[in-house]
Design an enzyme around this catalytic site. Structure first.
Site, short mmCIF file in Angstrom:
data_model
loop_
_atom_site.label_atom_id
_atom_site.label_comp_id
_atom_site.label_asym_id
_atom_site.label_seq_id
_atom_site.Cartn_x
_atom_site.Cartn_y
_atom_site.Cartn_z
N GLU A 87 74.64 101.25 40.76
CA GLU A 87 75.23 102.05 41.83
C GLU A 87 74.18 102.41 42.88
O GLU A 87 72.99 102.54 42.56
CB GLU A 87 75.82 103.34 41.27
N CYS A 330 73.84 113.78 42.54
CA CYS A 330 72.79 113.74 41.51
C CYS A 330 73.39 114.01 40.14
O CYS A 330 74.14 114.97 39.95
CB CYS A 330 71.74 114.81 41.78
#
Ligand code: SF4
Length: 340
Positions: A87, A330
């Site tokens: 990703e 995150c």
């Protein structure tokens, strides 16, 4: 490859190529993101034929792009040649029409951080340098503006794959590669001491962020099990060596876990460990997507921790981690589709 490596590789196969021709080939492939020939500024046909025959070029496939409507972060899911998934995230910068790309350095991650979805995947494999560069090229080529930075904060612990990450960063900062400034590249680590010391012994132009998240040894070992191999004292010594080598302040990232890592024990440990080391703190809210996961710190908890950190004389910044609605923020990358 960098131009000198491409030129040596072809010469080893008895293909004569000048350095400027090698630069032209790589600028075509990476700076302009073009696959196949002819080049806009052509090279001899024999060089094109040799590259087509000898240089292994494997595609990476974009499986999904998911835009978070709240902040414009775009998460990309890629399938690599062997089926592994990776990703990357396109991050809008404050400067209008400027972007950074958050890149994965591994498929999955071996570090097992309790507050991170990637950590729960385990490590599938390291990514090759070209697979890291290919993420950058794919995201950049669709950006509605200029991509001027790259951060190694996607899947994986970059210092666990340091040689390939270094090679990728060199290509990203090469004028005939990604053509971004070396100082606009950031590498983030959860504190792999050998890697930090290696960077300290031969400092690259990119920036390093050490994601500490706890300065209390037992707690840190529980939160970041694999990095528990190194005591916080050893991490602090490595940070001190790195700071001496590069100067300036070292950035410490701190994932704020409500009720866990913002108390006086942490501040006391930080004072003791980093006495005399110029630091700056990035506070990041945890984005745990599990129902039984960590909670975000309250505003009051965050402010109290911020105030307590004043004793260290270090600037403290709250970092926005976007793309939450698309699992792009995150700690949320887990190689899953988000739109289906
Ligand atoms: S936070 Fe970083 S090092 Fe920790 S498990 Fe997630 S990807 Fe790996």
């Amino acid at each position: 490859m960098l131009p000198t490596a491409l030129a040596s590789f072809l010469r080893e196969h008895d293909v004569a190529i000048r350095d400027d021709e090698a630069r032209r080939v790589l600028a075509h492939a990476i700076t302009r993101g073009r696959d196949g020939f002819p080049l806009e500024r052509p090279v001899p046909k024999r060089i094109e034929a040799a590259i087509a025959e000898l240089v292994d070029r494997r595609p990476i496939e974009i499986l999904e792009r998911a835009t978070d409507p709240a902040d414009g972060f775009v998460k990309y899911l890629f399938r690599l040649h062997d089926g592994a998934l990776a990703e990357a995230v396109r991050i809008p910068l404050e400067k209008k029409d400027h972007f950074s790309v958050c890149l994965s350095s591994q498929a999955g991650c071996a570090m097992g951080c309790l507050f991170c979805a990637t950590g729960r995947m385990g490590l599938e494999r390291h990514l090759e340098a070209w697979e890291i560069v290919a993420q950058f090229v794919a995201v950049r080529d669709e950006a509605p503006g200029r991509v001027s930075g790259a951060v190694f904060q996607g899947q994986g612990e970059p210092l666990h794959n340091l040689d390939r990450v270094t090679q990728a960063a060199r290509i990203l900062s090469s004028p005939c590669g990604g053509a971004i400034s070396g100082s606009a590249i950031t590498i983030s680590t959860v504190g792999l001491v050998p890697g930090i010391l290696k960077l300290a012994s031969d400092p690259p132009p990119w920036r390093l962020i050490v994601s500490l998240t706890s300065a209390v040894d037992d707690k840190r070992r529980r939160l970041i099990p694999a990095a528990g191999a190194w005591r916080v004292e050893d991490i602090a010594d490595a940070v001190r060596a790195y700071q001496r080598a590069v100067g300036g302040r070292v950035t410490i990232a701190w994932v704020l876990l409500g009720g866990v890592n913002h108390g006086p024990d942490e501040v006391e440990a930080l004072e003791r460990l980093f006495d005399g080391v110029p630091l700056r703190f990035n506070l990041i809210d945890v984005n745990d997507a599990r129902p039984d996961g960590f909670r975000r710190a309250t505003d009051a908890e965050r402010e109290a921790f911020r105030d307590a950190l004043q004793v260290l004389g270090a600037p403290v910044v709250r970092r926005y981690s976007g793309g939450v609605a698309r699992h792009a923020a995150c700690g949320m990358l887990a190689s899953t589709k988000t739109m289906s």
